[in-house]
Write a protein that holds these residues in place. Structure first.
Motif, PDB file in Angstrom:
ATOM      1  N   ILE A   1      14.913  25.847  58.996  1.00 12.25           N
ATOM      2  CA  ILE A   1      15.518  24.519  59.215  1.00 12.25           C
ATOM      3  C   ILE A   1      16.881  24.373  58.521  1.00 12.25           C
ATOM      4  CG2 ILE A   1      15.179  22.027  58.790  1.00 12.25           C
ATOM      5  CD1 ILE A   1      12.335  22.381  59.801  1.00 12.25           C
ATOM      6  N   PRO A   2      17.016  24.701  57.230  1.00 14.09           N
ATOM      7  CA  PRO A   2      18.341  24.559  56.589  1.00 14.09           C
ATOM      8  C   PRO A   2      19.312  25.654  57.058  1.00 14.09           C
ATOM      9  CG  PRO A   2      16.552  24.445  54.973  1.00 14.09           C
ATOM     10  CD  PRO A   2      15.969  24.996  56.237  1.00 14.09           C
ATOM     11  N   ASP A   3      20.564  25.478  56.706  1.00 15.46           N
ATOM     12  CA  ASP A   3      21.655  26.343  57.165  1.00 15.46           C
ATOM     13  C   ASP A   3      21.724  27.688  56.411  1.00 15.46           C
ATOM     14  OD1 ASP A   3      24.041  27.133  58.317  1.00 15.46           O
ATOM     15  OD2 ASP A   3      25.300  25.799  57.117  1.00 15.46           O
ATOM     16  N   GLY A   4      22.003  28.764  57.114  1.00 15.21           N
ATOM     17  CA  GLY A   4      22.446  30.031  56.524  1.00 15.21           C
ATOM     18  C   GLY A   4      21.453  30.795  55.675  1.00 15.21           C
ATOM     19  N   PHE A   5      21.723  30.826  54.366  1.00 18.07           N
ATOM     20  CA  PHE A   5      20.892  31.549  53.389  1.00 18.07           C
ATOM     21  C   PHE A   5      20.005  30.501  52.710  1.00 18.07           C
ATOM     22  CE2 PHE A   5      24.745  33.864  54.163  1.00 18.07           C
ATOM     23  CZ  PHE A   5      24.364  35.190  54.211  1.00 18.07           C
ATOM     24  N   VAL A   6      18.688  30.715  52.746  1.00 21.94           N
ATOM     25  CA  VAL A   6      17.765  29.609  52.430  1.00 21.94           C
ATOM     26  C   VAL A   6      16.712  30.033  51.406  1.00 21.94           C
ATOM     27  CG1 VAL A   6      16.041  28.050  53.458  1.00 21.94           C
ATOM     28  CG2 VAL A   6      18.078  28.661  54.763  1.00 21.94           C
ATOM     29  N   GLN A   7      16.423  29.136  50.476  1.00 25.96           N
ATOM     30  CA  GLN A   7      15.347  29.367  49.506  1.00 25.96           C
ATOM     31  C   GLN A   7      14.198  28.398  49.758  1.00 25.96           C
ATOM     32  OE1 GLN A   7      16.402  30.209  45.466  1.00 25.96           O
ATOM     33  NE2 GLN A   7      14.761  28.961  44.613  1.00 25.96           N
ATOM     34  N   TRP A   8      12.971  28.917  49.717  1.00 26.52           N
ATOM     35  CA  TRP A   8      11.764  28.076  49.828  1.00 26.52           C
ATOM     36  C   TRP A   8      11.031  28.177  48.501  1.00 26.52           C
ATOM     37  CZ3 TRP A   8       7.013  30.136  53.010  1.00 26.52           C
ATOM     38  CH2 TRP A   8       5.929  29.263  52.849  1.00 26.52           C
ATOM     39  N   ASP A   9      10.899  27.053  47.827  1.00 26.99           N
ATOM     40  CA  ASP A   9      10.317  27.044  46.489  1.00 26.99           C
ATOM     41  C   ASP A   9       8.797  26.978  46.513  1.00 26.99           C
ATOM     42  OD1 ASP A   9      12.822  27.055  45.203  1.00 26.99           O
ATOM     43  OD2 ASP A   9      13.035  24.896  45.512  1.00 26.99           O
ATOM     44  N   ALA A  10       8.191  27.790  45.654  1.00 26.26           N
ATOM     45  CA  ALA A  10       6.744  27.680  45.444  1.00 26.26           C
ATOM     46  C   ALA A  10       6.523  26.477  44.534  1.00 26.26           C
ATOM     47  CB  ALA A  10       6.220  28.941  44.769  1.00 26.26           C
ATOM     48  N   ALA A  11       5.481  25.697  44.785  1.00 24.62           N
ATOM     49  CA  ALA A  11       5.183  24.541  43.941  1.00 24.62           C
ATOM     50  C   ALA A  11       3.722  24.156  44.114  1.00 24.62           C
ATOM     51  CB  ALA A  11       6.081  23.360  44.335  1.00 24.62           C
ATOM     52  N   GLY A  12       3.197  23.413  43.157  1.00 26.13           N
ATOM     53  CA  GLY A  12       1.792  23.008  43.201  1.00 26.13           C
ATOM     54  C   GLY A  12       1.540  21.836  44.137  1.00 26.13           C
ATOM     55  N   GLN A  13       2.569  21.031  44.371  1.00 29.72           N
ATOM     56  CA  GLN A  13       2.430  19.828  45.212  1.00 29.72           C
ATOM     57  C   GLN A  13       3.142  20.050  46.540  1.00 29.72           C
ATOM     58  OE1 GLN A  13       0.907  16.863  44.366  1.00 29.72           O
ATOM     59  NE2 GLN A  13       0.224  17.906  42.494  1.00 29.72           N
ATOM     60  N   SER A  14       2.559  19.542  47.614  1.00 33.04           N
ATOM     61  CA  SER A  14       3.133  19.763  48.944  1.00 33.04           C
ATOM     62  C   SER A  14       4.603  19.325  49.032  1.00 33.04           C
ATOM     63  CB  SER A  14       2.306  19.011  49.986  1.00 33.04           C
ATOM     64  OG  SER A  14       2.766  19.309  51.269  1.00 33.04           O
ATOM     65  N   ASP A  15       4.901  18.134  48.514  1.00 33.15           N
ATOM     66  CA  ASP A  15       6.269  17.614  48.667  1.00 33.15           C
ATOM     67  C   ASP A  15       7.299  18.413  47.882  1.00 33.15           C
ATOM     68  OD1 ASP A  15       5.293  15.717  50.300  1.00 33.15           O
ATOM     69  OD2 ASP A  15       5.385  14.062  48.856  1.00 33.15           O
ATOM     70  N   ASP A  16       6.828  19.195  46.911  1.00 28.01           N
ATOM     71  CA  ASP A  16       7.779  19.970  46.101  1.00 28.01           C
ATOM     72  C   ASP A  16       8.011  21.375  46.650  1.00 28.01           C
ATOM     73  OD1 ASP A  16       7.954  17.832  44.383  1.00 28.01           O
ATOM     74  OD2 ASP A  16       6.303  18.559  43.114  1.00 28.01           O
ATOM     75  N   SER A  17       7.225  21.773  47.642  1.00 25.68           N
ATOM     76  CA  SER A  17       7.392  23.122  48.199  1.00 25.68           C
ATOM     77  C   SER A  17       8.196  23.011  49.500  1.00 25.68           C
ATOM     78  CB  SER A  17       6.031  23.767  48.451  1.00 25.68           C
ATOM     79  OG  SER A  17       6.233  25.087  48.914  1.00 25.68           O
ATOM     80  N   TYR A  18       9.492  22.959  49.345  1.00 26.24           N
ATOM     81  CA  TYR A  18      10.376  22.744  50.501  1.00 26.24           C
ATOM     82  C   TYR A  18      11.469  23.803  50.510  1.00 26.24           C
ATOM     83  CZ  TYR A  18      13.443  20.553  47.050  1.00 26.24           C
ATOM     84  OH  TYR A  18      14.232  20.331  45.968  1.00 26.24           O
ATOM     85  N   ALA A  19      12.203  23.863  51.628  1.00 25.84           N
ATOM     86  CA  ALA A  19      13.274  24.860  51.760  1.00 25.84           C
ATOM     87  C   ALA A  19      14.630  24.170  51.706  1.00 25.84           C
ATOM     88  CB  ALA A  19      13.123  25.608  53.073  1.00 25.84           C
ATOM     89  N   HIS A  20      15.604  24.856  51.122  1.00 30.59           N
ATOM     90  CA  HIS A  20      16.954  24.285  51.007  1.00 30.59           C
ATOM     91  C   HIS A  20      17.981  25.394  51.134  1.00 30.59           C
ATOM     92  CE1 HIS A  20      16.889  25.669  46.751  1.00 30.59           C
ATOM     93  NE2 HIS A  20      15.601  25.420  46.887  1.00 30.59           N
ATOM     94  N   SER A  21      19.161  25.030  51.621  1.00 27.31           N
ATOM     95  CA  SER A  21      20.194  26.035  51.838  1.00 27.31           C
ATOM     96  C   SER A  21      20.841  26.420  50.513  1.00 27.31           C
ATOM     97  CB  SER A  21      21.251  25.466  52.793  1.00 27.31           C
ATOM     98  OG  SER A  21      22.263  26.416  52.989  1.00 27.31           O
ATOM     99  N   LEU A  22      20.976  27.734  50.286  1.00 28.39           N
ATOM    100  CA  LEU A  22      21.712  28.206  49.105  1.00 28.39           C
ATOM    101  C   LEU A  22      23.187  28.319  49.458  1.00 28.39           C
ATOM    102  CD1 LEU A  22      19.368  31.114  47.924  1.00 28.39           C
ATOM    103  CD2 LEU A  22      19.576  28.854  46.874  1.00 28.39           C
ATOM    104  N   TYR A  23      23.445  28.838  50.663  1.00 32.39           N
ATOM    105  CA  TYR A  23      24.812  28.998  51.164  1.00 32.39           C
ATOM    106  C   TYR A  23      24.804  28.788  52.671  1.00 32.39           C
ATOM    107  CZ  TYR A  23      25.575  31.309  46.698  1.00 32.39           C
ATOM    108  OH  TYR A  23      25.638  31.589  45.359  1.00 32.39           O
ATOM    109  N   ALA A  24      25.909  28.248  53.181  1.00 33.14           N
ATOM    110  CA  ALA A  24      26.038  28.070  54.633  1.00 33.14           C
ATOM    111  C   ALA A  24      26.186  29.444  55.298  1.00 33.14           C
ATOM    112  CB  ALA A  24      27.268  27.221  54.931  1.00 33.14           C
ATOM    113  N   ALA A  25      25.971  29.478  56.605  1.00 37.10           N
ATOM    114  CA  ALA A  25      26.018  30.742  57.355  1.00 37.10           C
ATOM    115  C   ALA A  25      27.369  31.442  57.200  1.00 37.10           C
ATOM    116  CB  ALA A  25      25.729  30.469  58.832  1.00 37.10           C
ATOM    117  N   GLU A  26      28.453  30.667  57.074  1.00 32.75           N
ATOM    118  CA  GLU A  26      29.805  31.249  57.002  1.00 32.75           C
ATOM    119  C   GLU A  26      30.078  31.905  55.650  1.00 32.75           C
ATOM    120  OE1 GLU A  26      29.538  27.696  57.462  1.00 32.75           O
ATOM    121  OE2 GLU A  26      28.992  28.286  59.513  1.00 32.75           O
ATOM    122  N   TYR A  27      29.217  31.661  54.675  1.00 40.40           N
ATOM    123  CA  TYR A  27      29.507  32.106  53.306  1.00 40.40           C
ATOM    124  C   TYR A  27      29.743  33.609  53.207  1.00 40.40           C
ATOM    125  CZ  TYR A  27      28.616  33.237  48.395  1.00 40.40           C
ATOM    126  OH  TYR A  27      28.705  33.730  47.121  1.00 40.40           O
TER     127      TYR A  27
END
Ligand code: PMV
Length: 326
Positions: free
Chosen positions: A144-170
């Motif tokens: 879902i997020p752009d480019g290079f993406v990290q998905w965090d491990a977490a104990g709670q559902s709402d805290d285990s989400y993915a976010h872009s580290l860098y855009a695709a153009e990076y």
């Protein structure tokens, strides 16, 4: 309302293998991936009072009953959020034939989540969309997020989400996807990772991952290709060692897979900087810099047993489009 989304497939540089919670698909480790420009899924969703059941179709192929149930279950999650009870028509198309053996669950559930929420008129943030997509298929949250993406491990559902580290153009690197087998795999990743705790190597893998994530993050900051490739290949081998030592063991490699792995090491020793990574299947992703794309493609195409080669750049994340599939 009719809505259509396009979602890229993604390749994990640090792999996700093992869940802390089966139903919520909470991962036991953080993972990092890159979206792929050459492999994507387009999905149109329309919730409608006219329908008596969900109507789910795949262009150029067929979903099994199990796949349809999994998609309907995900539509149910969207219905719950939207507080509606209407059924939906879903038409989905992969840019790659289903028979190429490329995992379509990541791009598939990312596209279904974004198109489904738009169709049900629920406004979720990107973070919330990744959490919802994760419930359909873990790795889908990373598409879902752009480019290079990290998905965090977490104990709670709402805290285990993915976010872009860098855009695709990076960083304009390449993932040359080498298809060596086109059959559907016998054991999918969802079922396969249930046996993860039976591997004597799994605890060691979990212990080393935070350090590996730091090394990968550092390679990305510095755009240090050798460091990037080294950690990618290391994590791939580590995940497959766990898979192969689970009970029952999972071996996704074929003779062709192994030939390519060996060839890559040979090419490297001859001065061609290329690294491999492999998901839960026999196909091989060759990671290289843009300047070496032609040499890598030429070298791999000269090998026997290669069915197709798809050149990928880093791609943007899932987005809505105006052209619908019905
Ligand atoms: O979420 P799934 O079922 O697509 O699992 C993905 C597992 C691997 O592809 C093997 C690794 C990964 O992180 O993509």
């Amino acid at each position: 309302m009719k809505a259509t989304a396009i979602a890229p497939a993604n390749i994990a540089f640090i792999k996700y293998w093992g869940k802390a919670d089966e139903e919520l698909r909470l991962p036991l480790n953080t993972s990092i991936s890159m979206n792929l420009s050459g492999a994507h899924t387009t999905t149109t969703v329309e919730f409608s009072d006219e329908l008596k059941a969900d109507d789910i179709r795949l262009v150029d192929g067929q979903f099994s009953e199990t796949e349809k149930k999994r998609i309907s279950k995900h539509l149910g999650r969207i219905r719950d959020r939207a507080k509606i009870r209407t059924f939906a028509k879903v038409v989905t198309q992969n840019s790659f034939p289903k028979s190429t053996g490329i995992a379509s669950s990541a791009s598939g559930f990312a596209a279904l989540t974004v198109a489904g929420c738009a169709s049900a008129v629920i406004a979720l943030s990107e973070k919330e969309l990744t959490v919802l997509a994760r419930l359909g298929s873990g790795s889908a949250c990373r598409s879902i997020p752009d480019g290079f993406v990290q998905w965090d491990a977490a104990g709670q559902s709402d805290d285990s989400y993915a976010h872009s580290l860098y855009a695709a153009e990076y960083w304009d690197i390449r993932d040359i996807l080498v298809i060596v087998a086109t059959e559907e795999k016998k054991v999918g990743s969802s079922g396969g990772m249930e046996g993860v705790h039976t591997s004597p190597h799994f605890a060691a893998r979990l212990a080393v991952i935070p350090q590996r994530i730091r090394r990968l993050a550092d390679a990305l900051v510095k755009k240090d290709f050798t460091a990037l490739g080294t950690v990618i290949e290391e994590d791939c081998l580590d995940m497959h060692r766990v898979m192969q030592t689970q009970s029952p063991p999972l071996n996704y490699w074929t003779e062709a897979t192994k030939r390519i792995m060996e060839a890559v090491v040979g090419w490297r020793s001859m001065g061609l900087p290329v690294y491999y990574t492999i998901d839960a299947g026999p196909n091989v992703h060759l990671i290289c810099e843009t300047k070496d794309e032609e040499r890598v493609v030429k070298s791999v195409k000269a090998m026997k047993g290669i069915k197709e080669v798809i050149v990928n750049r880093p791609a943007e994340g899932t987005h809505l489009v105006e052209e619908h599939l019905f």
